[in-house]
Design a protein around this motif. Structure first.
Motif, PDB file in Angstrom:
ATOM      1  N   THR A  28       4.042  -2.376   9.574  1.00  0.00           N
ATOM      2  CA  THR A  28       4.405  -0.825   8.932  1.00  0.00           C
ATOM      3  C   THR A  28       3.678   0.314   9.614  1.00  0.00           C
ATOM      4  OG1 THR A  28       6.313  -1.838   7.765  1.00  0.00           O
ATOM      5  CG2 THR A  28       6.448   0.859   7.887  1.00  0.00           C
ATOM      6  N   THR A  29       2.747   0.768   8.993  1.00  0.00           N
ATOM      7  CA  THR A  29       1.993   1.522   8.807  1.00  0.00           C
ATOM      8  C   THR A  29       1.201   1.189   9.822  1.00  0.00           C
ATOM      9  OG1 THR A  29       1.967   1.504   6.087  1.00  0.00           O
ATOM     10  CG2 THR A  29       0.538   3.444   7.669  1.00  0.00           C
ATOM     11  N   THR A  30       0.962   1.920  11.082  1.00  0.00           N
ATOM     12  CA  THR A  30      -0.013   1.982  12.580  1.00  0.00           C
ATOM     13  C   THR A  30      -1.419   2.336  11.923  1.00  0.00           C
ATOM     14  OG1 THR A  30       1.441   2.963  13.466  1.00  0.00           O
ATOM     15  CG2 THR A  30       1.959   0.883  13.649  1.00  0.00           C
ATOM     16  N   SER A  57       5.283   7.856   2.542  1.00  0.00           N
ATOM     17  CA  SER A  57       5.434   7.100   3.486  1.00  0.00           C
ATOM     18  C   SER A  57       6.333   5.503   3.299  1.00  0.00           C
ATOM     19  CB  SER A  57       3.885   5.950   2.934  1.00  0.00           C
ATOM     20  OG  SER A  57       2.768   6.302   2.175  1.00  0.00           O
ATOM     21  N   ILE A  58       6.543   5.256   3.945  1.00  0.00           N
ATOM     22  CA  ILE A  58       7.568   4.696   4.643  1.00  0.00           C
ATOM     23  C   ILE A  58       7.331   3.095   4.394  1.00  0.00           C
ATOM     24  CG2 ILE A  58       8.759   3.795   7.075  1.00  0.00           C
ATOM     25  CD1 ILE A  58       7.778   5.875   8.461  1.00  0.00           C
ATOM     26  N   VAL A  59       8.376   2.191   4.066  1.00  0.00           N
ATOM     27  CA  VAL A  59       8.003   1.521   2.806  1.00  0.00           C
ATOM     28  C   VAL A  59       8.781   0.456   4.298  1.00  0.00           C
ATOM     29  CG1 VAL A  59       8.632   0.055   0.980  1.00  0.00           C
ATOM     30  CG2 VAL A  59       6.619   1.271   0.597  1.00  0.00           C
ATOM     31  N   ILE A 103      -4.841   8.335   1.639  1.00  0.00           N
ATOM     32  CA  ILE A 103      -4.936   8.216   3.254  1.00  0.00           C
ATOM     33  C   ILE A 103      -4.127   6.259   3.195  1.00  0.00           C
ATOM     34  CG2 ILE A 103      -6.022   7.971   5.234  1.00  0.00           C
ATOM     35  CD1 ILE A 103      -8.045  10.037   2.757  1.00  0.00           C
ATOM     36  N   ASP A 104      -3.047   6.192   3.517  1.00  0.00           N
ATOM     37  CA  ASP A 104      -2.554   5.703   3.739  1.00  0.00           C
ATOM     38  C   ASP A 104      -3.556   4.509   5.380  1.00  0.00           C
ATOM     39  OD1 ASP A 104      -0.963   3.205   3.842  1.00  0.00           O
ATOM     40  OD2 ASP A 104       0.851   4.669   3.739  1.00  0.00           O
ATOM     41  N   THR A 105      -3.125   3.882   5.146  1.00  0.00           N
ATOM     42  CA  THR A 105      -3.623   2.681   6.493  1.00  0.00           C
ATOM     43  C   THR A 105      -3.103   1.336   6.523  1.00  0.00           C
ATOM     44  OG1 THR A 105      -5.445   1.021   5.023  1.00  0.00           O
ATOM     45  CG2 THR A 105      -6.279   3.570   5.959  1.00  0.00           C
ATOM     46  N   LYS A 135       0.938  -1.534   0.439  1.00  0.00           N
ATOM     47  CA  LYS A 135      -0.248  -0.103  -0.238  1.00  0.00           C
ATOM     48  C   LYS A 135       0.580   1.186  -0.028  1.00  0.00           C
ATOM     49  CE  LYS A 135      -1.856  -1.241   4.127  1.00  0.00           C
ATOM     50  NZ  LYS A 135      -1.162  -2.716   3.958  1.00  0.00           N
ATOM     51  N   SER A 136       1.974   1.313   1.033  1.00  0.00           N
ATOM     52  CA  SER A 136       2.331   2.426   0.967  1.00  0.00           C
ATOM     53  C   SER A 136       3.672   1.960  -0.282  1.00  0.00           C
ATOM     54  CB  SER A 136       3.788   2.812   2.319  1.00  0.00           C
ATOM     55  OG  SER A 136       2.742   2.473   3.896  1.00  0.00           O
ATOM     56  N   SER A 137       4.265   1.851  -0.313  1.00  0.00           N
ATOM     57  CA  SER A 137       4.804   1.662  -1.876  1.00  0.00           C
ATOM     58  C   SER A 137       3.856   2.269  -3.512  1.00  0.00           C
ATOM     59  CB  SER A 137       5.324   0.282  -2.791  1.00  0.00           C
ATOM     60  OG  SER A 137       6.168  -0.194  -1.041  1.00  0.00           O
TER      61      SER A 137
HETATM   62 MG   LIG Z   1       2.149   0.290   4.801  1.00  0.00          MG
END
Ligand SMILES: [Mg+2]
Ligand SMILES: Nc1nc2c(ncn2[C@@H]2O[C@H](COP(=O)(O)OP(=O)(O)OP(=O)(O)O)[C@@H](O)[C@H]2O)c(=O)[nH]1
Ligand code: SF4
Length: 425
Positions: free
Chosen positions: A49-51, A41-43, A69-71, A28-30
């Motif tokens: 990783t995404t909290t 976003s941090i990958v 919105i990254d989840t 998702k973040s990538s």
């Molecule tokens: Mg993530």
């Protein structure tokens, strides 16, 4: 309504909100980083990783400004994981578009199926992305996408967020889904007054007013009136009577800040329509008739009744804060004693509303219409009446019939609901 000046944050409310959902490590973040060509976003290959939901306002070519919105992963486990999943699913309820990212090497999981069910129930426009196409034999992810979209009637595409292949197809699918299903906020003053007529806007400049600025509904009303070639006269609450008497033709409407509504109503002859910015916000952001219906519980409140006051953005509460001080005081005055007030300040709506007799929601100028409608839907589901600040204030000031009169459907809903409640009592 709090006095938050018009800023980039406000424009954010009017942007398209796209939520990116999926299992941990689906990419998702990538994908967000690829879509925006930025390291937003941090990958990492550590699952989870995404909290927490993270919002990024950015430009998404060719749509323009959006909020991504990254989840957190929807398959997270344990007590903390379950709370993260709850937050991700909460975000889904107010998204304009959902991207469900699936790791093509893993395939569709039970958590993805559950999310798809929620997407269907909410009617959220969606695109399913079979990511990590580079980890399966060539053509496999594309085949998965076309089989899925044929079977489920939801657009699906394949890509590799890592290599950057297929990203244009994701972008094109997003554009197509947006064109087909975005429900933008409604205008504030549209349809209220004929072209060329004058509206008087009442803007108190008091302790609560932001320094040197107007607040979003005031700015938006001025702009919309000018767009529709109407005139507007912006006055202080002490200048309303003079302003009306100086006009050759009476104003088509007077729109006032809610907190001054009683004093303004006393200056406006009954034949001139009067409403408040907050009521216009309720119409623009939510379902005015349903919020008016919800207000019918207010006259029944007794001291000690539990009331939930909801605000969708955090701000520095001021001395005479509307949600924390003024509305509770007016409620107490009307009922003959204080209520048990809970104030919830978050984009995350409280899950269990059943302990409350009524939910009084802020104007929601910082969030989308979909967001506000999701809250209303949740109240309906749990059988708890919801109203909003503007409607509640007008009622508590004894002028609700007057301020709803420009909106016959809402006025009728309020009257009917009140009559039905007194019949039932
Ligand atoms: Mg993530
Ligand atoms: N081979 C390959 N690896 C990918 C792809 N997309 C993401 N990854 C890798 O998968 C791992 C997880 O990627 P993230 O983007 O952090 O995944 P996420 O869904 O945000 O994960 P959480 O935040 O933990 O839920 C990282 O090591 C990425 O480099 C892809 O298309 N191909
Ligand atoms: S979102 Fe709600 S709390 Fe925040 S400024 Fe707008 S009306 Fe006030």
């Amino acid at each position: 309504m709090n006095s938050v000046p018009i800023t980039l944050q406000v424009q954010k409310a009017l942007r398209l909100h796209i939520g990116i959902f999926g299992c941990r490590n689906a990419g998702k973040s990538s994908l967000i980083n690829r879509l925006t060509n930025q390291e937003l976003s941090i990958v990492s290959d550590v699952p989870g990783t995404t909290t927490d939901p993270v919002e990024k306002a950015c430009e998404l070519h060719p749509i323009g400004p959006v909020v991504l919105i990254d989840t957190a992963g929807i398959d997270d486990t344990g007590a903390l994981g379950a709370e993260r999943v709850r937050k991700s699913l909460g975000v889904l309820s107010w998204m304009d578009l959902a991207l469900l990212v699936i790791d093509a090497a893993t395939g569709i999981t039970a958590a993805d199926q559950k999310l798809l069910k929620d997407i269907r129930e909410l009617g959220t426009p969606a695109v399913v992305v079979f990511n990590q196409a580079d980890r399966v034999p060539e053509g496999t992810a594309e085949r998965m996408a076309s089989d899925f979209s044929a079977a489920e009637k939801i657009p699906a595409v394949a890509c590799s967020a890592k290599l950057g292949t297929g990203i244009e197809a994701v972008r094109a699918a997003i554009v197509k889904a947006v064109e087909a299903g975005w429900e933008p906020d409604q205008l504030l003053v549209s349809g209220l007054i004929p072209e060329g007529r004058t509206a008087i806007l009442v803007v108190p400049i008091d302790f609560g007013a932001p320094k040197g600025r107007l607040i979003p509904p005031q700015v938006q009303s001025i702009r919309e009136l000018l767009d529709q070639k109407s005139r507007c006269l912006v006055v202080l609450e002490t200048q309303v009577a003079d302003a009306i008497s100086e006009l050759k033709v009476p104003p088509a409407i007077v729109i006032t800040d809610s907190q001054a509504v009683k004093r303004v109503a006393a200056q406006v002859p009954p034949e001139i329509p009067l409403t408040t910015f907050s009521i216009l916000m309720a119409r623009s952001k939510s379902d005015l008739a349903e919020l008016a219906r919800g207000a019918a519980v207010l006259p029944e409140l007794k001291p000690g009744d539990p009331v939930l006051i909801c605000e969708t953005c955090s701000h520095n509460p001021q001395g005479e804060d509307i949600g924390r001080v003024k509305i509770p005081n007016w409620l107490a005055k009307n009922a003959g004693g204080p209520m048990k007030i809970t104030v919830a300040v978050s984009k995350d709506f409280p899950t269990d509303l059943r302990p409350y007799r009524v939910v009084i929601q802020c104007g929601g100028c910082m969030v989308t219409r979909r967001h506000m409608l999701a809250r209303l839907r949740e109240c309906r589901k749990q059988g708890i009446p919801m109203t909003n600040y503007g409607i509640a204030i007008s009622h508590l000031q004894g002028v609700l019939e007057r301020t709803l009169s420009p909106f016959p459907e809402a006025l009728e809903a309020w009257r009917e609901s009140k009559a039905a409640r007194s019949d039932a009592a």
